[in-house]
Write a protein that holds these residues in place. Structure first.
Motif, mmCIF file in Angstrom:
data_model
loop_
_atom_site.group_PDB
_atom_site.id
_atom_site.type_symbol
_atom_site.label_atom_id
_atom_site.label_comp_id
_atom_site.label_asym_id
_atom_site.label_seq_id
_atom_site.Cartn_x
_atom_site.Cartn_y
_atom_site.Cartn_z
ATOM 1 N N THR A 230 0.824 -1.206 0.000
ATOM 2 C CA THR A 230 0.000 0.000 0.000
ATOM 3 C C THR A 230 0.859 1.257 0.000
ATOM 4 O O THR A 230 0.491 2.282 -0.583
ATOM 5 C CB THR A 230 -0.944 -0.017 1.211
ATOM 6 N N ALA A 231 2.033 1.199 0.637
ATOM 7 C CA ALA A 231 2.892 2.380 0.726
ATOM 8 C C ALA A 231 3.342 2.888 -0.645
ATOM 9 O O ALA A 231 3.175 4.078 -0.946
ATOM 10 C CB ALA A 231 4.082 2.098 1.629
ATOM 11 N N PRO A 232 3.923 2.065 -1.522
ATOM 12 C CA PRO A 232 4.287 2.593 -2.847
ATOM 13 C C PRO A 232 3.086 3.039 -3.668
ATOM 14 O O PRO A 232 3.213 3.957 -4.481
ATOM 15 C CB PRO A 232 5.022 1.419 -3.510
ATOM 16 N N LEU A 233 1.925 2.414 -3.453
ATOM 17 C CA LEU A 233 0.726 2.887 -4.145
ATOM 18 C C LEU A 233 0.393 4.320 -3.733
ATOM 19 O O LEU A 233 0.174 5.199 -4.577
ATOM 20 C CB LEU A 233 -0.451 1.962 -3.835
ATOM 21 N N ALA A 234 0.349 4.574 -2.434
ATOM 22 C CA ALA A 234 -0.028 5.897 -1.949
ATOM 23 C C ALA A 234 1.031 6.940 -2.270
ATOM 24 O O ALA A 234 0.707 8.077 -2.673
ATOM 25 C CB ALA A 234 -0.275 5.839 -0.438
ATOM 26 N N VAL A 235 2.299 6.579 -2.120
ATOM 27 C CA VAL A 235 3.363 7.560 -2.355
ATOM 28 C C VAL A 235 3.525 7.856 -3.839
ATOM 29 O O VAL A 235 3.763 9.007 -4.231
ATOM 30 C CB VAL A 235 4.680 7.081 -1.718
ATOM 31 N N GLU A 236 3.379 6.855 -4.693
ATOM 32 C CA GLU A 236 3.406 7.109 -6.132
ATOM 33 C C GLU A 236 2.265 8.043 -6.525
ATOM 34 O O GLU A 236 2.430 8.916 -7.389
ATOM 35 C CB GLU A 236 3.323 5.798 -6.909
ATOM 36 N N ALA A 237 1.111 7.875 -5.887
ATOM 37 C CA ALA A 237 -0.021 8.764 -6.162
ATOM 38 C C ALA A 237 0.331 10.206 -5.809
ATOM 39 O O ALA A 237 0.076 11.135 -6.593
ATOM 40 C CB ALA A 237 -1.244 8.308 -5.381
ATOM 41 N N VAL A 238 0.906 10.419 -4.636
ATOM 42 C CA VAL A 238 1.300 11.770 -4.238
ATOM 43 C C VAL A 238 2.331 12.340 -5.207
ATOM 44 O O VAL A 238 2.240 13.504 -5.628
ATOM 45 C CB VAL A 238 1.850 11.762 -2.792
ATOM 46 N N HIS A 239 3.307 11.530 -5.580
ATOM 47 C CA HIS A 239 4.325 11.979 -6.528
ATOM 48 C C HIS A 239 3.690 12.450 -7.834
ATOM 49 O O HIS A 239 4.044 13.525 -8.357
ATOM 50 C CB HIS A 239 5.306 10.839 -6.799
ATOM 51 N N ARG A 240 2.750 11.685 -8.360
ATOM 52 C CA ARG A 240 2.127 12.051 -9.634
ATOM 53 C C ARG A 240 1.239 13.288 -9.494
ATOM 54 O O ARG A 240 1.180 14.120 -10.412
ATOM 55 C CB ARG A 240 1.329 10.864 -10.186
ATOM 56 N N ILE A 241 0.556 13.411 -8.368
ATOM 57 C CA ILE A 241 -0.268 14.608 -8.161
ATOM 58 C C ILE A 241 0.610 15.856 -8.117
ATOM 59 O O ILE A 241 0.320 16.865 -8.767
ATOM 60 C CB ILE A 241 -1.085 14.476 -6.860
ATOM 61 N N LEU A 242 1.705 15.786 -7.364
ATOM 62 C CA LEU A 242 2.562 16.957 -7.192
ATOM 63 C C LEU A 242 3.373 17.292 -8.438
ATOM 64 O O LEU A 242 3.876 18.418 -8.556
ATOM 65 C CB LEU A 242 3.488 16.751 -5.995
ATOM 66 N N THR A 243 3.500 16.352 -9.356
ATOM 67 C CA THR A 243 4.204 16.626 -10.618
ATOM 68 C C THR A 243 3.228 16.842 -11.771
ATOM 69 O O THR A 243 3.640 16.875 -12.934
ATOM 70 C CB THR A 243 5.177 15.482 -10.954
ATOM 71 N N GLY A 244 1.940 16.972 -11.466
ATOM 72 C CA GLY A 244 0.947 17.305 -12.483
ATOM 73 C C GLY A 244 0.567 16.179 -13.414
ATOM 74 O O GLY A 244 0.025 16.425 -14.503
ATOM 75 N N ARG A 245 0.816 14.940 -13.012
ATOM 76 C CA ARG A 245 0.520 13.794 -13.883
ATOM 77 C C ARG A 245 -0.835 13.206 -13.515
ATOM 78 O O ARG A 245 -0.964 12.048 -13.144
ATOM 79 C CB ARG A 245 1.635 12.770 -13.782
#
Length: 349
Positions: A297-312
């Motif tokens: 669950t951790a890489p799922l949630a953190v990848e989501a944050v990464h993509r949101i903050l980079t506009g993806r």
């Protein structure tokens, strides 16, 4: 993403929260530890390299939540039951003007997020992603990838092949809250809507891919995918199933919590998620394999944050993983943590 962006983790000292904090650090984020128990937060900070900042907060104290989110670029809510925590933390995220991601597996709590915050989040240009976890998020990404160029399908089945399930205390509490909210009834997604019922559970034979092979599953062992998948995919029948052994572990009151079996804190639990979508006589299938449903669950949630903050992202407002992200590309990014079969095709740019 700029280096050192700050992400508040609410419920940081919980079982999943600890994995999320570690993953954030691994990805170059600066976690801020938050939650109700100041002592547990300080203990976690002392055991975490870099001694991250501690900001105690309670869902019944909006001012404390505002302090917890002050200056953060995003918040990940790992504190269940989400029927209690999701709305107050979302409200704080809206006040702070930052994205909100949670790892809720509770069907009703996720439905509440879509129902109560969709219009406000869209009007504010905010991003709210519920169920960004093993249940709700991964299944939605797999179903979306399996759909490919289909705009509709007749049905989708998501079969969970778990080697076992040692639930955390948080999982047990969240399950109790959900059962109370639905008065002990079971739930299914059929005819294009959620339906509550008192039918007995049924056991089915599910043909998992090798090497797992055909296993007995509890049919319509309904998980958060029945909220996330239909929120954006036109599929009137969405069913989730669970291997009988894992379902038995969850229902037994004496099943112990998960224990670490490697240096990263993961248990020895393995999983296989088999997603099949059908339209007429045509069937499409995507399979994910990995280890430890809480850790992944951790890489799922953190990848989501990464993509949101980079506009993806593909939309604003309240959206599930498969709606807001490029599902095949997101799944490919998880390759260090899960194995996919087949590997989703790259989306044309």
């Amino acid at each position: 993403m700029q280096p050192g962006q700050t992400v508040t983790v609410f419920g940081a000292y919980g079982h999943t929260g600890r994995f999320v904090v570690a993953e954030l650090r691994e990805r170059g984020f600066v976690p801020v530890l938050s939650g109700r128990d100041a002592g547990k937060l300080r203990a976690l900070a002392a055991a975490t390299p870099g001694a991250p900042e501690v900001r105690p907060a309670s869902v019944d104290d909006p001012a404390s939540l505002d302090r917890a989110l002050e200056g953060a670029h995003a918040v990940i809510n790992c504190a269940g039951p989400f029927a209690v925590t999701a709305a107050p933390v979302i409200e704080a995220a809206l006040r702070a003007g930052i994205p909100y991601v949670d790892v809720a597996a509770e069907i009703e709590a996720n439905l509440d997020t879509f129902t109560h915050f969709a219009d406000r989040a869209r009007a504010a240009g905010a991003v709210i992603v519920p169920a960004m976890a093993f249940y709700g998020g991964l299944g939605d990404l797999l179903a979306t990838a399996a759909m490919g160029d289909w705009t509709t399908a007749d049905e989708a089945d998501i079969a969970y092949g778990l080697s076992g399930w040692h639930p955390t205390p948080g999982t047990r509490i969240a399950g109790t809250v959900s059962r109370e909210r639905r008065a002990g009834r079971r739930v299914r997604y059929t005819d294009g809507r959620l339906q509550y019922h008192d039918d007995e559970t049924t056991l089915l034979k599910w043909p998992f891919p090798a090497p797992m092979g055909t296993r007995e599953v509890v049919g319509e062992f309904t998980m958060a995918d029945v909220v996330t998948v239909p929120s954006h995919l036109s599929i009137p029948e969405v069913r989730t199933h669970m291997t009988a052994e894992a379902a038995g572990d969850l229902s037994a009151s004496d099943t112990p919590a998960p224990t670490a079996a490697d240096e990263n804190g993961r248990s020895d639990q393995t999983f296989l998620v088999d997603v099949v979508v059908r339209r007429g006589d045509t069937e499409r299938r995507t399979v994910a394999r990995g280890r430890d449903i809480y850790a992944v669950t951790a890489p799922l949630a953190v990848e989501a944050v990464h993509r949101i903050l980079t506009g993806r992202t593909r939309t604003l407002g309240v959206a599930s993983a498969g709606r807001i992200f490029d599902a095949p590309d997101f799944l490919r990014a998880l390759s260090p943590h899960i194995t996919l079969d087949p590997l989703p095709r790259q989306t044309a740019s």
